[in-house]
Design an enzyme around this catalytic site. Structure first.
Site, mmCIF file in Angstrom:
data_model
loop_
_atom_site.group_PDB
_atom_site.id
_atom_site.type_symbol
_atom_site.label_atom_id
_atom_site.label_comp_id
_atom_site.label_asym_id
_atom_site.label_seq_id
_atom_site.Cartn_x
_atom_site.Cartn_y
_atom_site.Cartn_z
ATOM 1 N N ILE A 81 1.076 -0.641 -0.046
ATOM 2 C CA ILE A 81 0.543 -0.010 0.244
ATOM 3 C C ILE A 81 0.851 1.468 0.016
ATOM 4 O O ILE A 81 1.873 1.312 0.871
ATOM 5 C CB ILE A 81 -0.479 0.072 1.607
ATOM 6 C CG1 ILE A 81 -1.904 1.595 1.193
ATOM 7 C CG2 ILE A 81 0.369 0.040 2.917
ATOM 8 C CD1 ILE A 81 -2.986 0.753 2.072
ATOM 9 N N SER A 82 0.510 1.616 -0.513
ATOM 10 C CA SER A 82 1.562 3.458 -1.014
ATOM 11 C C SER A 82 1.681 3.768 0.182
ATOM 12 O O SER A 82 1.168 4.138 1.047
ATOM 13 C CB SER A 82 1.347 4.506 -2.316
ATOM 14 O OG SER A 82 0.644 3.202 -3.066
#
Ligand code: SAH
Length: 215
Positions: free
Chosen positions: A67-68
């Site tokens: 997940i960024s």
């Protein structure tokens, strides 16, 4: 007798993330800041990482994907300059976190994820949290999704060595695309705009995304 409900520590962490990681770094777009103060990132990370949901870095989400970092998500969303009537294409659904933010900022979101397991998980989380204007597809996002094109905005969350032609073709007139372009170890987060049929490119940040895997 009055009962005091203690504040949820993750809600406090979310507010702090918005102030320290976004506002303090110059992000001003009120709709983006509001949506990031609202969407529960902890619901999109695997259980062992819940307490770290608001830390200033990416987190593993399974299948070797991440997940960024919140800041990179915010930079992407701000650059897309979304309005409530916009139709958006997202490539690389991953956890579905950015999809949820897009859902609050636009009218319709189409998102493509190549890992069936991640797509199914993201669909379930988005459904559970009540994000109804999104559709998650399983497939190769490098070809875009021609049946719903053109898109006012395209957000690509996986790094490409060059911008896939299909995505450029599926941008609307006046459309914006944010995409990490470069080598596997380091990329430029590029903003591509289409005005009078002509494309212009601006570099927003340096970044490191997982690769866009395309056949
Ligand atoms: N925005 C996501 C980021 C996930 S990481 C989040 O915040 O959770 C990038 C995702 O892109 C990964 O889940 C990976 O499986 C996916 N991906 C890589 N290549 C792809 C492709 N060609 N088509 C669709 N998804 C792709």
């Amino acid at each position: 007798m009055s009962v005091t409900i203690p504040p949820d520590p993750l809600t406090a962490a979310r507010q702090e993330m918005v102030q320290k990681q976004l506002v303090a770094r110059g992000l001003k777009n009120a709709r983006v800041l509001e949506s990031m103060a609202w969407v529960p990132r902890e619901d999109f990370v695997p259980e062992p990482y819940r307490a770290q949901a608001y830390e200033d870095h990416p987190l593993p989400i399974g299948e070797g994907q991440t997940i960024s970092q919140p800041y990179i998500v915010a930079v992407t969303l701000a650059a897309l300059e979304l309005s409530a009537s916009n139709k958006v294409l997202e490539i690389g659904t991953g956890s579905g976190y950015q999809t949820a933010l897009l859902s609050r900022l636009a009218s319709r979101v189409y998102s493509i994820e190549r890992h069936e397991k991640l797509a199914a998980q993201a669909r379930a989380t988005l459904e559970r949290l009540g994000y109804r204007n999104v559709a998650v597809y399983t497939g190769d996002g490098a070809s875009g999704l021609s049946q719903h094109a053109p898109y006012d905005a395209i957000a690509v969350s996986a790094a490409a060595s060059r911008i896939p032609q299909a995505l450029l073709e599926q941008m609307s007139e006046g459309g914006r695309m944010v995409i990490p372009v470069g080598l596997p170890e380091i990329q430029e987060l590029q903003l591509v705009c289409k005005v009078n049929g002509k494309l212009s490119t601006k570099v927003l940040e340096h970044c490191r995304f997982v690769p866009l895997v395309s056949n």
